[in-house]
Design a protein around this motif. Sequence first.
Motif, PDB file in Angstrom:
ATOM      1  N   ARG A 158      -3.219   0.162 103.737  1.00 28.34           N
ATOM      2  CA  ARG A 158      -2.584   1.431 103.362  1.00 28.34           C
ATOM      3  C   ARG A 158      -3.414   2.659 103.740  1.00 28.34           C
ATOM      4  O   ARG A 158      -3.566   3.588 102.959  1.00 28.34           O
ATOM      5  N   GLY A 159      -3.960   2.654 104.953  1.00 31.48           N
ATOM      6  CA  GLY A 159      -4.648   3.840 105.441  1.00 31.48           C
ATOM      7  C   GLY A 159      -6.080   4.002 104.983  1.00 31.48           C
ATOM      8  O   GLY A 159      -6.638   5.090 105.049  1.00 31.48           O
ATOM      9  N   TYR A 160      -6.697   2.947 104.522  1.00 27.58           N
ATOM     10  CA  TYR A 160      -8.094   3.000 104.099  1.00 27.58           C
ATOM     11  C   TYR A 160      -8.974   2.273 105.112  1.00 27.58           C
ATOM     12  O   TYR A 160      -8.529   1.345 105.783  1.00 27.58           O
TER      13      TYR A 160
ATOM     14  N   ALA B 248      -8.242   7.277 105.568  1.00 30.32           N
ATOM     15  CA  ALA B 248      -8.277   7.617 106.985  1.00 30.32           C
ATOM     16  C   ALA B 248      -8.207   9.124 107.188  1.00 30.32           C
ATOM     17  O   ALA B 248      -8.765   9.662 108.144  1.00 30.32           O
ATOM     18  N   ALA B 249      -7.559   9.840 106.276  1.00 36.55           N
ATOM     19  CA  ALA B 249      -7.453  11.290 106.389  1.00 36.55           C
ATOM     20  C   ALA B 249      -8.809  11.975 106.241  1.00 36.55           C
ATOM     21  O   ALA B 249      -8.984  13.106 106.679  1.00 36.55           O
ATOM     22  N   SER B 250      -9.788  11.291 105.635  1.00 33.28           N
ATOM     23  CA  SER B 250     -11.123  11.862 105.456  1.00 33.28           C
ATOM     24  C   SER B 250     -12.029  11.619 106.659  1.00 33.28           C
ATOM     25  O   SER B 250     -13.167  12.069 106.663  1.00 33.28           O
ATOM     26  N   LEU B 251     -11.534  10.903 107.661  1.00 33.23           N
ATOM     27  CA  LEU B 251     -12.322  10.608 108.849  1.00 33.23           C
ATOM     28  C   LEU B 251     -11.874  11.466 110.020  1.00 33.23           C
ATOM     29  O   LEU B 251     -10.692  11.749 110.161  1.00 33.23           O
TER      30      LEU B 251
ATOM     31  N   TRP C 221      -4.849  10.351 113.922  1.00 36.37           N
ATOM     32  CA  TRP C 221      -5.932   9.709 114.644  1.00 36.37           C
ATOM     33  C   TRP C 221      -6.386   8.474 113.872  1.00 36.37           C
ATOM     34  O   TRP C 221      -6.569   8.525 112.656  1.00 36.37           O
ATOM     35  N   VAL C 222      -6.538   7.359 114.566  1.00 39.00           N
ATOM     36  CA  VAL C 222      -6.975   6.106 113.942  1.00 39.00           C
ATOM     37  C   VAL C 222      -8.248   5.651 114.654  1.00 39.00           C
ATOM     38  O   VAL C 222      -8.224   5.394 115.860  1.00 39.00           O
ATOM     39  N   PRO C 223      -9.368   5.555 113.929  1.00 40.91           N
ATOM     40  CA  PRO C 223     -10.616   5.159 114.573  1.00 40.91           C
ATOM     41  C   PRO C 223     -10.643   3.672 114.907  1.00 40.91           C
ATOM     42  O   PRO C 223      -9.985   2.864 114.256  1.00 40.91           O
ATOM     43  N   GLU C 224     -11.412   3.332 115.926  1.00 38.54           N
ATOM     44  CA  GLU C 224     -11.608   1.931 116.286  1.00 38.54           C
ATOM     45  C   GLU C 224     -12.749   1.351 115.450  1.00 38.54           C
ATOM     46  O   GLU C 224     -13.631   2.085 115.012  1.00 38.54           O
ATOM     47  N   ILE C 225     -12.734   0.046 115.275  1.00 39.49           N
ATOM     48  CA  ILE C 225     -13.806  -0.624 114.551  1.00 39.49           C
ATOM     49  C   ILE C 225     -15.096  -0.472 115.372  1.00 39.49           C
ATOM     50  O   ILE C 225     -15.109  -0.697 116.574  1.00 39.49           O
TER      51      ILE C 225
END
Length: 70
Positions: free
Chosen positions: A38-40, A59-62, A6-10
């Motif tokens: 790099r995924g941050y 990103a894994a923490s979100l 999952w990738v959050p939007e701005i």
Amino acid sequence: MRQKSWVPEIGAVVQYAGRHSTLSRSGHTARVVAEGVRGYFVVEVIGRRGAPVRVTVKAASLAPLGPCLF
């Protein structure tokens, strides 16, 4: 087969579960400010003194914010 992460939007409101989430068991509610490398991501949380603080997190923490009352 590998699942897409999952990738959050701005500008999205997300749940941040970091290593030092001592304020609550479920972590912090944060707003995504920018995408790093790099995924941050750069997120904004409310600090201990009530002022907004920007933090760089993996990103894994979100996670998406679940149903809740504001």
